[in-house]
Design an enzyme around this catalytic site. Structure first.
Site, PDB file in Angstrom:
ATOM      1  N   LYS A 279       0.814  -1.217   0.000  1.00  0.00           N
ATOM      2  CA  LYS A 279       0.000   0.000   0.000  1.00  0.00           C
ATOM      3  C   LYS A 279       0.850   1.270   0.000  1.00  0.00           C
ATOM      4  O   LYS A 279       0.386   2.326  -0.370  1.00  0.00           O
ATOM      5  CB  LYS A 279      -0.981  -0.050   1.155  1.00  0.00           C
ATOM      6  CG  LYS A 279      -2.021  -1.140   0.839  1.00  0.00           C
ATOM      7  CD  LYS A 279      -3.196  -1.225   1.737  1.00  0.00           C
ATOM      8  CE  LYS A 279      -4.225  -2.182   1.101  1.00  0.00           C
ATOM      9  NZ  LYS A 279      -4.840  -3.101   2.001  1.00  0.00           N
TER      10      LYS A 279
HETATM   11  N1  GLU Z   1      -7.099  -9.219   4.025  1.00  0.00           N
HETATM   12  C1  GLU Z   1      -5.832  -9.797   3.715  1.00  0.00           C
HETATM   13  C2  GLU Z   1      -4.950  -8.807   3.023  1.00  0.00           C
HETATM   14  O1  GLU Z   1      -5.455  -7.857   2.447  1.00  0.00           O
HETATM   15  C3  GLU Z   1      -5.954 -10.998   2.816  1.00  0.00           C
HETATM   16  C4  GLU Z   1      -6.176 -12.181   3.604  1.00  0.00           C
HETATM   17  C5  GLU Z   1      -6.373 -13.464   2.831  1.00  0.00           C
HETATM   18  O2  GLU Z   1      -6.517 -13.452   1.602  1.00  0.00           O
HETATM   19  O3  GLU Z   1      -6.401 -14.467   3.495  1.00  0.00           O
HETATM   20  O4  GLU Z   1      -3.757  -8.954   3.042  1.00  0.00           O
END
Ligand code: GLU
Length: 350
Positions: A279
């Site tokens: 990010k």
């Molecule tokens: N929310 C997690 C992330 O954005 C991804 C988790 C997953 O795909 O298990 O890194």
């Protein structure tokens, strides 16, 4: 780090049957801790194509457990960016209530506290957990998926062997405890659709891991395992940096008696210097690309070319690519996105 016992050599097709299922239920699981970047778009496009290509459905789950890093404004921007790319979902924020599986909503993790509390209570009652009084850098980060460099060094947890009396004494004295899963002393094996057969010993996946921070915030590993299991997700397509999370999530699902999905851990997109897109790469956010004039179909066409399913790299909408995705077509190595790729996505040459 040893990840796969028989990691495939670059370019070899992995004989994994990813097709014998009923129509799959895939998931998009963004964390609203920043704007979506090209690497997120890559993972979400492939997760979407994998499920849609076999007549499957998609749920969108907003992973906003980290109170320090999650922002509603990012959640709103992510939904907009996904729709702009042409990705849709059948259940989740913005969808009418649905019955994909019994008890599968809500689809925003911060609204699922009772579901996690029930799962934690069951794990505790079955003796799979212990309180951990150590304070660690990890504490701040536990609510987010552990991408490389975000976890501290592993070491045996001294709290594993604390007696019940000492645990009670510390709790009564007001010490806050994290809750850890007591991992059995055995390797966890699974077949990944991209990486092939994988096997992790507890030492390789990090040993006893936290399910809840000492401030009460639920950890990513617990939440994702409970959600994928309870929501009836049958396939998880995500970046290969999350591969070491998979044995942990499989253990949680096993102890809770939840059905486990299949996994496909895809190569990562890297910047020109070889760093994983994250990010902090503001210039590679979809919003920045859009502001430079990028069209979503150019981005989708470019990503599909990287995935080996759009050889010419021409503009494409996601629906036009349905049926083409195959884990076997994916490169086995991470992929670099260069400055000139960005310029051409941003519209140089139309
Ligand atoms: N929310 C997690 C992330 O954005 C991804 C988790 C997953 O795909 O298990 O890194």
């Amino acid at each position: 780090m040893t990840v796969c016992s028989q990691a495939p050599a670059a370019g070899t097709a992995v004989p994994v049957d990813f097709t014998d299922d009923l129509p799959p239920l895939g998931r998009l699981a963004p964390s609203p801790t920043g704007l979506l970047h090209l690497g997120n778009a890559w993972a979400f496009l492939l997760a979407w194509l994998s499920a849609r290509g076999r007549g499957g459905r998609i749920l969108l789950r907003m992973e906003d457990l980290d109170p320090q890093r999650s922002r509603p404004a990012f959640a709103a921007a992510i939904l907009e960016d996904l729709a702009w790319l042409g990705l849709d979902w059948d259940a989740g924020p913005g969808c009418a209530p649905t019955a994909l599986a019994p008890d599968c909503g809500p689809f925003v993790q911060s609204q699922r506290a009772p579901v996690y509390a029930e799962a934690l209570a069951r794990l505790e009652a079955a003796g799979h957990t212990y309180p951990c009084f150590c304070s660690r850098r990890e504490l701040r980060l536990l609510a987010s998926a552990p991408h490389p460099g975000e976890e501290g060094p592993e070491r045996p947890d001294p709290c594993r062997t604390l007696g019940a009396a000492e645990q009670r004494r510390r709790l009564a004295a007001g010490h806050h405890a994290a809750l850890r899963l007591r991992c059995p002393d055995e390797s966890i094996s699974f077949t990944d659709a991209v990486m092939g057969p994988c096997s992790f010993s507890p030492g390789e996946f990090g040993g006893d891991f936290a399910l809840r921070r000492s401030d009460g915030v639920v950890a990513y590993q617990l939440a994702v395992a409970v959600d994928d299991g309870r929501m009836g997700v049958t396939e998880v397509v995500r970046g290969r940096d999350l591969l070491p999370s998979t044995p942990r999530q499989l253990l949680v699902m096993r102890f809770l008696g939840l059905r486990t999905p299949r996994y496909a851990h895809i190569p990562l997109l890297l910047d020109a210097t070889g760093e994983r897109l994250a990010k902090r790469h503001a210039s590679l956010s979809l919003a920045a690309l859009r502001a430079r004039g990028a069209r979503p179909e150019r981005i989708v066409g470019f990503l599909a070319k990287l995935a080996g399913i759009n050889p010419g790299g021409g503009a494409a909408r996601p629906w036009e690519l349905v049926g083409r995705f195959s884990p076997d077509a994916l490169p086995r190595e991470d992929l670099r996105v260069m400055e000139n790729d960005m310029d051409s996505l941003a519209g140089a040459g139309g």
